[in-house]
Design an enzyme around this catalytic site. Structure first.
Site, mmCIF file in Angstrom:
data_model
loop_
_atom_site.group_PDB
_atom_site.id
_atom_site.type_symbol
_atom_site.label_atom_id
_atom_site.label_comp_id
_atom_site.label_asym_id
_atom_site.label_seq_id
_atom_site.Cartn_x
_atom_site.Cartn_y
_atom_site.Cartn_z
ATOM 1 N N ASP A 336 0.828 -1.212 0.000
ATOM 2 C CA ASP A 336 0.000 0.000 0.000
ATOM 3 C C ASP A 336 0.863 1.263 0.000
ATOM 4 O O ASP A 336 0.585 2.231 -0.726
ATOM 5 C CB ASP A 336 -0.921 -0.015 1.225
ATOM 6 C CG ASP A 336 -2.317 0.502 0.898
ATOM 7 O OD1 ASP A 336 -2.643 0.588 -0.292
ATOM 8 O OD2 ASP A 336 -3.067 0.816 1.834
ATOM 9 N N ASP A 389 -9.226 -2.328 1.851
ATOM 10 C CA ASP A 389 -9.092 -1.727 3.177
ATOM 11 C C ASP A 389 -10.159 -2.220 4.146
ATOM 12 O O ASP A 389 -10.133 -1.853 5.334
ATOM 13 C CB ASP A 389 -9.177 -0.198 3.063
ATOM 14 C CG ASP A 389 -8.019 0.371 2.256
ATOM 15 O OD1 ASP A 389 -6.929 -0.210 2.302
ATOM 16 O OD2 ASP A 389 -8.227 1.376 1.550
#
Length: 510
Positions: A336, A389
Site C-alpha cells: 500500500d 481496506d
C-alpha cells in the site's frame, strides 16, 4: 305329470316375477336378499319341471347352502376390509440438512448500521468532510463486523493461509495492479469492462449470500422451506425443474450411522428453496440495475455490491497462525505504501475503473475546479475507500474472533463452529480489533483532510490492529500463546500428511 309341469313352468316363472315385485321393494334394505329369494323360486320351478318334488327340494337345499356360503364369504370380505387399515402413503422425500446463516441479532445490527450509513448522502447532502468520515467509518466497520460474524457459519476447513502464501500475496497483487495500469495507459483495451464482468459476477453471488439470512429469517415457513427447484441427480422423480409439490416441514435430514446428515439423502440433487429464490431475485435485480446505469457511477448500488463482496470474501480466508495473518498485513502494508505514496498507479487505477470493488461517497466539485485540476483524483466526484481496506482488516478481525477468542479465551475447538453463531461470542480480542479498526480509519481520514492527498489506509490500520491484539494479550497474560498460536486443524492436517509421507517412504525403502 312331467308334461303338465313342463307346460306350467313358463307361466309359473312369469307369475313369480310379478308376485315378487313387492318383496323386492321390501328387500331393498337387505342387500342380496331379494336376489336370493328369486333364485330359490326359479330353482324350485325348474326342478319341478325336470325331476319332481323330491328333486326340487334337493335342488333348493343346495342353492340355499350355496347362498349361505356366498353370504359368509361376502360378509367375511366386508369385515376384513373394515378392519384392515388403508395403505399408508409413500414417505416424503428426505432432504439434506440446511445449515443457513440465520438472521441473528449480531447480523441484524451489522445490516442496520450499513443501511443507515447509505442514507447519509441523502439525508445530509453536501455534508463535506464530516459526512464522508461518518459514512466510511460506519460502512466499513459494519461490513467488517458482518463478515467476521458471518464467518462462523463457514466450514473450518483444513486449508489454511500459510506464512508462505501470506508472503507471496503482496507480490501477486502488485503484478495485477501494475498490469491493469499498463493496459489503461498504453492500450485501448477496455479494462473497466473486463473488471466489471468479473467484479459484478462475483458481487452478485456474494450479494445473494448476504441476503440469505434476511430471507431465511423473515419469510414465512411455507415460502422459506418450499423446494422451488430441483436440479440434477436422480431422486424419486428422476427429473429436474420446478417441483411445486415439495414443502420441507423441517430442516433436519435423516442422520447417518455417524449421526451426521447424509449428503446424498436427496439423490444428489441440488435443491433451491423459496428463500434462496427471493435472495437470487434481489441480487440479480441490483446487479442488472448497476450494469444498466448511465452517466456517473450509481454510488448506492456500487456500495451495496461492494459491501456484500467484502463481507463474504473475508469469511473464506482462514489464516493458520498469528504469524501468518500478521505477515499478510505487514506485506500488504508495504504494498500500500509503495503503490499509493511511491507512484501514481493505485490512485489512477482506482478512479479510472468504475467497478463495485470500492465504497463511494459523493462530493461537490465545481466545474471550474474540475477543469483547473491536473489530477484525475482531484476531479473525481467521489471520495473513495477501496475494498481491500475492509477485506484485509476483516480477515484479521475474523481470526481474532474464531481463533483467539474461541480457542484461547473460551477454550473451544476452532473447528466446532458448526454454523451456530451463538457459539462464537465476541471476546476481548475481537472487540479490541474492531475498536482499533475504527480508530485507525478515523486517523486515516484525519490525515487525508490535513494533507489533502490520498492516504494508504493500511498504514494506519495495520499497526492499530496488531498493536491492539498484542496489548490485549499482554494485559491478559497470554502474549506468547497468542504469538505462537496455530490452528489445531492445520497441525492435524500437517501431521497426517507427514505420516502418509513417512508410510510411503517406508514402503519404498522396503
Amino acid at each position: 305329470m312331467a308334461s303338465v309341469a313342463a307346460f306350467v313352468a313358463p307361466l309359473a316363472l312369469s307369475g313369480s316375477r310379478a308376485s315378487t315385485s313387492r318383496a323386492q321393494l321390501w328387500c331393498l334394505g337387505r342387500p342380496g336378499a331379494g336376489w336370493a329369494t328369486s333364485r330359490r323360486r326359479r330353482s324350485r320351478v325348474v326342478a319341478l319341471a325336470t325331476g319332481g318334488e323330491d328333486a326340487a327340494a334337493a335342488t333348493v337345499r343346495a342353492v340355499e347352502n350355496t347362498d349361505v356360503t356366498a353370504s359368509a364369504g361376502v360378509n367375511g370380505a366386508l369385515t376384513e376390509a373394515a378392519t384392515t387399515p388403508p395403505p399408508s402413503p409413500p414417505p416424503p422425500p428426505v432432504f439434506p440438512a440446511r445449515v443457513r446463516r440465520t438472521l441473528t441479532p449480531d447480523l441484524a445490527v451489522g445490516y442496520a448500521v450499513f443501511a443507515a450509513a447509505q442514507a447519509i448522502p441523502f439525508v445530509w447532502p453536501n455534508s463535506g468532510n464530516v459526512g464522508d468520515v461518518l459514512f466510511f467509518m460506519a460502512t466499513a466497520s459494519s461490513a467488517l463486523y458482518t463478515g467476521a460474524k458471518g464467518a462462523a457459519f463457514e466450514a473450518d476447513s483444513t486449508e489454511k493461509l500459510t506464512p508462505k502464501q501470506a508472503a507471496t500475496a503482496p507480490i501477486g497483487a502488485s503484478f495485477s495492479l501494475f498490469g491493469a495500469y499498463c493496459l489503461l495507459r498504453y492500450t485501448d483495451v477496455n479494462v473497466g469492462a473486463l473488471f466489471n464482468v468479473v467484479t459484478t459476477s462475483l458481487g452478485a453471488l456474494c450479494l445473494k449470500e448476504m441476503v440469505d439470512p434476511v430471507t431465511h429469517g423473515l419469510l414465512p415457513a411455507g415460502v422459506r422451506d418450499w423446494v422451488a427447484l430441483r436440479l440434477g441427480g436422480g431422486g424419486d422423480s428422476g427429473s429436474s425443474g420446478l417441483d411445486a409439490g415439495n414443502v420441507v416441514t423441517g430442516e433436519e435430514a435423516a442422520p447417518t450411522a455417524e449421526g451426521k446428515p447424509s449428503p446424498q439423502a436427496n439423490g444428489g440433487e441440488l435443491l433451491v428453496y423459496g428463500d434462496e429464490m427471493v435472495a437470487w431475485a434481489f441480487a440479480i435485480a441490483i446487479t442488472v440495475a448497476y450494469l444498466t446505469k448511465t452517466g456517473p457511477p450509481n454510488f448506492l448500488l456500487s456500495n451495496v455490491i461492494a459491501g456484500a463482496l467484502c463481507a463474504r470474501v473475508l469469511s473464506f480466508i482462514r489464516p493458520e497462525s498469528f504469524l501468518a495473518i500478521a505477515g499478510l498485513l505487514t506485506g500488504l502494508l508495504a504494498y500500500d505504501i509503495f503503490w499509493v505514496w511511491g507512484t501514481e498507479v493505485m490512485v489512477s487505477v482506482a478512479v479510472a475503473i468504475d467497478t463495485p470493488a470500492k465504497f463511494l461517497f459523493p462530493r461537490a466539485i465545481s466545474p471550474e475546479a474540475a477543469a483547473a485540476s491536473t489530477s484525475a483524483a482531484a476531479a473525481y466526484p467521489f471520495a473513495v475507500l477501496g475494498a481491500g481496506d475492509v477485506i484485509v482488516p476483516g480477515v484479521y478481525a475474523a481470526f481474532c474472533l474464531l481463533a483467539l477468542d474461541k480457542v484461547l479465551v473460551y477454550g473451544r475447538d476452532a473447528s466446532a463452529a458448526g454454523g451456530d453463531i451463538s457459539a462464537v461470542p465476541a471476546g476481548p480480542y475481537f472487540r479490541a480489533a474492531l475498536a482499533a479498526y475504527v480508530a485507525g480509519l478515523a486517523v486515516c481520514f484525519g490525515a487525508n483532510m490535513v494533507f489533502h492527498a490520498a492516504q494508504p489506509a493500511l498504514v494506519y490500520l495495520v499497526p492499530a490492529l496488531i498493536g491492539s491484539t498484542l496489548l490485549t494479550a499482554a494485559a491478559r497474560g497470554e502474549f506468547w500463546p497468542v504469538v505462537r498460536y496455530k490452528a489445531v486443524a492445520a497441525m492435524e492436517a500437517r501431521g497426517e500428511a507427514a505420516n502418509e509421507e513417512a508410510l510411503s517412504q517406508d514402503k519404498v525403502d522396503s
